[in-house]
Write an enzyme that holds these catalytic residues in place. Sequence first.
Site, short mmCIF file in Angstrom:
data_model
loop_
_atom_site.label_atom_id
_atom_site.label_comp_id
_atom_site.label_asym_id
_atom_site.label_seq_id
_atom_site.Cartn_x
_atom_site.Cartn_y
_atom_site.Cartn_z
N HIS A 37 0.83 -1.21 0.00
CA HIS A 37 0.00 0.00 0.00
C HIS A 37 0.87 1.26 0.00
CE1 HIS A 37 -2.98 -2.76 2.11
NE2 HIS A 37 -3.68 -2.32 1.08
N GLY A 148 -2.85 -1.98 -7.04
CA GLY A 148 -1.80 -2.98 -7.23
C GLY A 148 -2.25 -4.10 -8.16
N ARG A 188 -4.25 -9.99 4.45
CA ARG A 188 -4.64 -11.31 5.00
C ARG A 188 -3.43 -12.09 5.52
NH1 ARG A 188 -9.95 -12.45 2.93
NH2 ARG A 188 -10.49 -10.90 1.38
#
Length: 281
Positions: A37, A148, A188
């Site tokens: 990010h 992304g 995750r």
Amino acid sequence: MNVFKLKSELEAFLGLQKKENKTIGFVPTMGALHRGHLSLIESAKLKNSLVVVSIFVNPTQFDNSDDLKKYPKPLENDLKLLKQVKCDVVFIPDVKEIYSKKITSQNFDFDGLELEMEGKHREGHFDGVGTIVKKLFEIIKPDNAYFGEKDFQQLQIIKKLVKKLNIPLKIIGLPIYRESNGLAMSSRNSRLSEQHKKAAPFIYEVLRDTQQRFTSKTPKELTLWVEEKFKNNELLQLEYFTIAEEETLKTTENIQPNKNYRAFIAAYAGNVRLIDNIRLQ
């Protein structure tokens, strides 16, 4: 760093920036930020006067209520990371601010992109993605938005959304940011057990081997080979593997020289679902 929770306040602030002819770069996230990010934000800062990051865990794109409940929400740490990369504006609305009284998705036609891969396994997912991205684009009105390539299908769908709705902005896709062991960075990953953290880089190893074999094997042969590799791995369960053309995302059986292809994987490491992909030459 300016932090907004209300649409009206954010819109007023950005309206003033637009009047000064400032360009706005936008990075939408669901929080639990990682280096991937931050690399998007850093890229956005190079090309825009100011960068807006949204943090919103969007309920309409989850087909699994347990997955939604378990999705990590370390807001304090996220804000700390955003300060470190000198993010200009953060938008952290609650669900009511975005959806008012009715938490439902709009229905979209993405010319079949939504029916492939993730669309086959996550019902309604891309309607949810289209709904939230459209809402955020309408609030922020960015000049450029950054995504992304790990979610490559999502990237193609958002490009299609912008084209079909004639939204005046540029969508920029950036390469997958990986751990040193090759595992694609994902929010995750924080839910992986130690055992599965060690096992998960196998996904990228298989993708790289596929890339090397691409010129000498057919897509069907490669698919069978990957399925066999996962059968012999006790810690990872393959959900799907496919070789697809980048524009249509349709699974291909015959390689054509004038088209671009990618290999896509979705697999479970315990109860954590991981996705990855690689460009094939």
